[in-house]
Motif scaffolding. Structure first.
Motif, PDB file in Angstrom:
ATOM      1  N   GLN A 193       0.831  -1.205   0.000  1.00 32.59           N
ATOM      2  CA  GLN A 193       0.000   0.000   0.000  1.00 32.59           C
ATOM      3  C   GLN A 193       0.862   1.249   0.000  1.00 32.59           C
ATOM      4  OE1 GLN A 193      -3.617   0.240   0.127  1.00 32.59           O
ATOM      5  NE2 GLN A 193      -3.237  -1.775  -0.760  1.00 32.59           N
ATOM      6  N   ALA A 196       2.609   1.512  -3.421  1.00 35.72           N
ATOM      7  CA  ALA A 196       1.713   1.986  -4.470  1.00 35.72           C
ATOM      8  C   ALA A 196       1.477   3.490  -4.331  1.00 35.72           C
ATOM      9  CB  ALA A 196       0.389   1.235  -4.415  1.00 35.72           C
ATOM     10  N   ALA A 197       1.268   3.950  -3.094  1.00 28.81           N
ATOM     11  CA  ALA A 197       1.005   5.374  -2.876  1.00 28.81           C
ATOM     12  C   ALA A 197       2.239   6.212  -3.210  1.00 28.81           C
ATOM     13  CB  ALA A 197       0.577   5.611  -1.427  1.00 28.81           C
ATOM     14  N   LYS A 198       3.418   5.717  -2.816  1.00 27.18           N
ATOM     15  CA  LYS A 198       4.666   6.424  -3.143  1.00 27.18           C
ATOM     16  C   LYS A 198       4.841   6.511  -4.659  1.00 27.18           C
ATOM     17  CE  LYS A 198       8.023   5.611   0.571  1.00 27.18           C
ATOM     18  NZ  LYS A 198       9.238   4.793   0.854  1.00 27.18           N
ATOM     19  N   LEU A 200       2.750   6.718  -6.849  1.00 27.05           N
ATOM     20  CA  LEU A 200       1.857   7.710  -7.450  1.00 27.05           C
ATOM     21  C   LEU A 200       2.328   9.132  -7.168  1.00 27.05           C
ATOM     22  CD1 LEU A 200      -1.551   6.034  -6.615  1.00 27.05           C
ATOM     23  CD2 LEU A 200      -0.713   6.544  -8.903  1.00 27.05           C
ATOM     24  N   GLY A 201       3.433   9.259  -6.426  1.00 28.18           N
ATOM     25  CA  GLY A 201       3.973  10.584  -6.131  1.00 28.18           C
ATOM     26  C   GLY A 201       3.360  11.243  -4.907  1.00 28.18           C
ATOM     27  N   MET A 202       2.704  10.445  -4.052  1.00 32.22           N
ATOM     28  CA  MET A 202       2.079  11.033  -2.854  1.00 32.22           C
ATOM     29  C   MET A 202       3.133  11.310  -1.787  1.00 32.22           C
ATOM     30  SD  MET A 202      -1.326   8.645  -2.825  1.00 32.22           S
ATOM     31  CE  MET A 202      -2.227   9.370  -1.499  1.00 32.22           C
ATOM     32  N   HIS A 203       2.909  12.375  -1.019  1.00 28.40           N
ATOM     33  CA  HIS A 203       3.831  12.754   0.055  1.00 28.40           C
ATOM     34  C   HIS A 203       3.611  11.864   1.275  1.00 28.40           C
ATOM     35  CE1 HIS A 203       3.743  16.993  -1.861  1.00 28.40           C
ATOM     36  NE2 HIS A 203       4.550  16.177  -2.500  1.00 28.40           N
ATOM     37  N   THR A 205       3.047  12.412   4.409  1.00 21.65           N
ATOM     38  CA  THR A 205       1.906  12.749   5.276  1.00 21.65           C
ATOM     39  C   THR A 205       0.588  12.322   4.638  1.00 21.65           C
ATOM     40  OG1 THR A 205       3.105  14.841   5.221  1.00 21.65           O
ATOM     41  CG2 THR A 205       1.456  14.568   6.947  1.00 21.65           C
ATOM     42  N   ARG A 210      -4.309   9.401   4.249  1.00 26.94           N
ATOM     43  CA  ARG A 210      -5.322   8.943   3.297  1.00 26.94           C
ATOM     44  C   ARG A 210      -5.299   7.428   3.079  1.00 26.94           C
ATOM     45  NH1 ARG A 210      -9.530  11.575   2.058  1.00 26.94           N
ATOM     46  NH2 ARG A 210      -9.559  10.400   0.116  1.00 26.94           N
ATOM     47  N   ILE A 211      -4.106   6.804   3.187  1.00 26.03           N
ATOM     48  CA  ILE A 211      -3.990   5.395   2.800  1.00 26.03           C
ATOM     49  C   ILE A 211      -3.788   4.485   4.022  1.00 26.03           C
ATOM     50  CG2 ILE A 211      -2.740   3.744   1.346  1.00 26.03           C
ATOM     51  CD1 ILE A 211      -4.177   6.007  -0.215  1.00 26.03           C
ATOM     52  N   PRO A 214      -6.672   5.049   7.478  1.00 24.29           N
ATOM     53  CA  PRO A 214      -8.021   4.474   7.345  1.00 24.29           C
ATOM     54  C   PRO A 214      -8.025   2.947   7.379  1.00 24.29           C
ATOM     55  CG  PRO A 214      -7.654   6.171   5.693  1.00 24.29           C
ATOM     56  CD  PRO A 214      -6.336   5.940   6.362  1.00 24.29           C
ATOM     57  N   GLN A 215      -6.975   2.341   6.822  1.00 24.28           N
ATOM     58  CA  GLN A 215      -6.931   0.873   6.826  1.00 24.28           C
ATOM     59  C   GLN A 215      -6.535   0.337   8.196  1.00 24.28           C
ATOM     60  OE1 GLN A 215      -5.281  -1.108   3.264  1.00 24.28           O
ATOM     61  NE2 GLN A 215      -4.856   0.936   2.524  1.00 24.28           N
TER      62      GLN A 215
END
Lengths: 293, 254
Positions: A193, A196-198, A200-203, A205, A210-211, A214-215
């Protein structure tokens, strides 16, 4: 052996054409001892119930009289406030401790480990008494910049009231337990998880908020629900430092009127009611978070 | 000669004491499809993760679109970039994983719109419009409200491809995209990838699907034991391998 297996499914057996195998009625296994045990349990329950109803020492009229007494209700609200405040403190500080523990930095994770070790090992009752007597250790609380000016200074006994001692005792200990629960929750989210988020270029924080979080909540909520329920009961420990929550209020009244048992029943009934409501709430919350998995 | 989309020089990666990559040189031309094959443990997936800096390299350098990945070169030293700047580079590189790695708490639609909205600050309506186009492209327009658990493996992987494309990457990395799929679902994912290749996307595909490598790939690399053993035109490498190790591998999988 094989005959009895065939008769277990009469419909199937009847469709077979092999001669000599016909549908026989099935007699389920009887459990006579279950009936004996049930009768015995019922008997004991009836005995307890009749004694509770007829023993005058229970003083049910007194219980009814104090159930909605102003003082008791005030104590009840103090119990609920203490539960909420200590639990919030535990959640916030526990999240910080969990993130420290998961940090790459060895100093941060060791400090967090030490905190959890100390606050989980010392009984909460001891911690409460300790905080209450904090004044004996540090007569004055002074907040100052090292070698710099004093920002805040006060006598310890004016800062550490029964309320702050109770909050410190319950909240700081709760943080240690909550930290472990939150850490387990965060670790339960698969590494893929984050990857995958990294990718996509997500920061970092955003990834956590967000990822991951919640899980992690799915794993965190059931044990935290149990901790809230434990906290309701643990607040009764605060009675030893003379904070007028539900139990101490009951004690205050019965030390005056000597109606010890009925007032303990009043307190017990209220604990029973609160815990039942919270358990029902927890059930619905869990169902909500398990919806999509 | 134009600058390759991906330039890999002398890349070494260690896990503990073990060298997983032992000096890799590789170029991927813009608009081409590079397939990487090799036995498991040969380092091909690790190499893929190094291209978008999900794994830190221990030596060598990687450039994507002419930009050094993960580091800043200054006066003969390499300075590691903060995560924030690495994240900016990763926006240009889409990645698809063996285990799909969709976000299970979000619908197919939310999986696709999340990064454009949070990273590129695209307004929700624009992000949704783009997501619908992408879902149509992978043939899943009707499944936008489904959660990953309600989708088949093949459908999940197609959503994952749409999710990566939503960031408008210049380069797509595929890490064994069909290895976790039931055999009857492999075709639908490969078809989407083939369509993507035809549209001119630069792709690096780690795969065991030799037929895909032969038909769609512009170049093929065979890796073994952390090294590039052989590379060339896929039709040539697959039918007439030069290296004995390539020959041995192909004889085992064909």
């Amino acid at each position: 052996m094989s005959a009895s297996r065939d008769t277990a499914q009469p419909n199937v057996a009847s469709t077979l054409t092999e001669p000599g195998i016909e549908a026989l009625p099935v007699v389920p296994l009887r459990h006579p001892w279950t009936w004996v045990a049930s009768a015995l349990a019922l008997l004991i329950a009836a005995a307890v119930l009749s004694s509770v109803a007829t023993n005058p020492a229970f003083e049910w009229p007194v219980v009814a009289e104090y159930m909605l007494d102003d003082q008791i209700l005030l104590g009840l609200s103090r119990t609920l406030e203490l539960t909420i405040a200590a639990m919030l403190m535990g959640l916030v500080l526990g999240t910080v401790l969990a993130l420290m523990r998961l940090s790459q930095n060895l100093l941060l994770s060791t400090l967090s480990w030490l905190y959890v070790w100390v606050f989980r090992s010392v009984p909460v009752l001891v911690q409460l008494i300790f905080w209450y007597n904090f004044g004996a250790l540090y007569p004055r609380i002074v907040l100052r910049i090292p070698f710099g000016p004093v920002l805040f200074s006060a006598g310890t006994n004016s800062v550490i009231t029964p309320l702050t001692a109770a909050l410190a005792g319950l909240g700081l200990a709760q943080a240690a337990y909550t930290a472990e629960v939150i850490r387990a929750g965060i670790l339960s989210v698969p590494r893929g998880q984050t990857r995958a988020a990294k990718a996509l270029g997500m920061h970092p924080t955003t990834i956590f908020v967000r990822i991951i979080f919640p899980q992690a909540m799915r794993v965190i909520i059931p044990p935290v629900g149990n901790e809230v329920i434990s906290m309701v009961k643990n607040t009764s420990l605060v009675s030893v430092i003379a904070l007028a929550e539900l139990l101490y209020t009951a004690q205050l009244i019965y030390s005056r009127t000597y109606e010890t048992i009925p007032l303990l029943i009043v307190a017990s009934l209220w604990y029973l009611i609160i815990v039942s409501i919270l358990s029902a709430g927890q059930h619905f919350l869990e169902r909500h978070y398990h919806h999509h998995t | 000669m134009t600058e390759p989309m991906v330039r890999i020089r002398g890349v070494v990666k260690r896990f503990g004491g073990r060298e997983v990559l032992r000096g890799i040189d590789l170029d991927v031309a813009a608009g081409s499809v590079m397939c990487i094959i090799g036995p498991s443990g040969s380092g091909k997936s690790t190499l893929l993760s190094c291209i978008n800096h999900l794994e830190r390299i221990d030596a060598g350098r990687i450039w994507v679109g002419g930009e050094l990945v993960g580091y800043r070169e200054h006066k003969g030293r390499l300075y590691e970039l903060p995560e924030r700047q690495v994240a900016r580079m990763r926006q240009k590189v889409g990645m698809v994983f063996q285990q799909f790695n969709l976000f299970p708490h979000m619908t197919a639609m939310q999986n696709i719109t999340e990064a454009p909205m949070r990273v590129k600050r695209l307004p929700a309506s624009a992000a949704r419009q783009r997501a619908i186009q992408l879902l149509e492209r992978v043939g899943l327009a009707s499944k936008h409200a489904q959660y990953p658990a309600q989708l088949s493996g093949g459908e999940q992987q197609r959503v994952a491809i749409a999710r990566a494309l939503a960031m408008d990457p210049q380069l797509m990395l595929f890490d064994e995209p069909t290895s976790a799929l039931d055999p009857e679902l492999v075709g639908e994912v490969l078809a989407v990838m083939q369509d993507l290749a035809r549209s001119g996307m630069t792709m690096v595909v780690v795969t065991h699907e030799l037929a895909f490598a032969r038909e769609v790939g512009d170049a093929l690399t065979f890796m073994d034991d952390g090294l590039v053993v052989e590379r060339g035109d896929p039709r040539v490498v697959l039918s007439a391998p030069r290296e004995p190790r390539t020959r041995e591998f192909l004889s085992r999988v064909l």
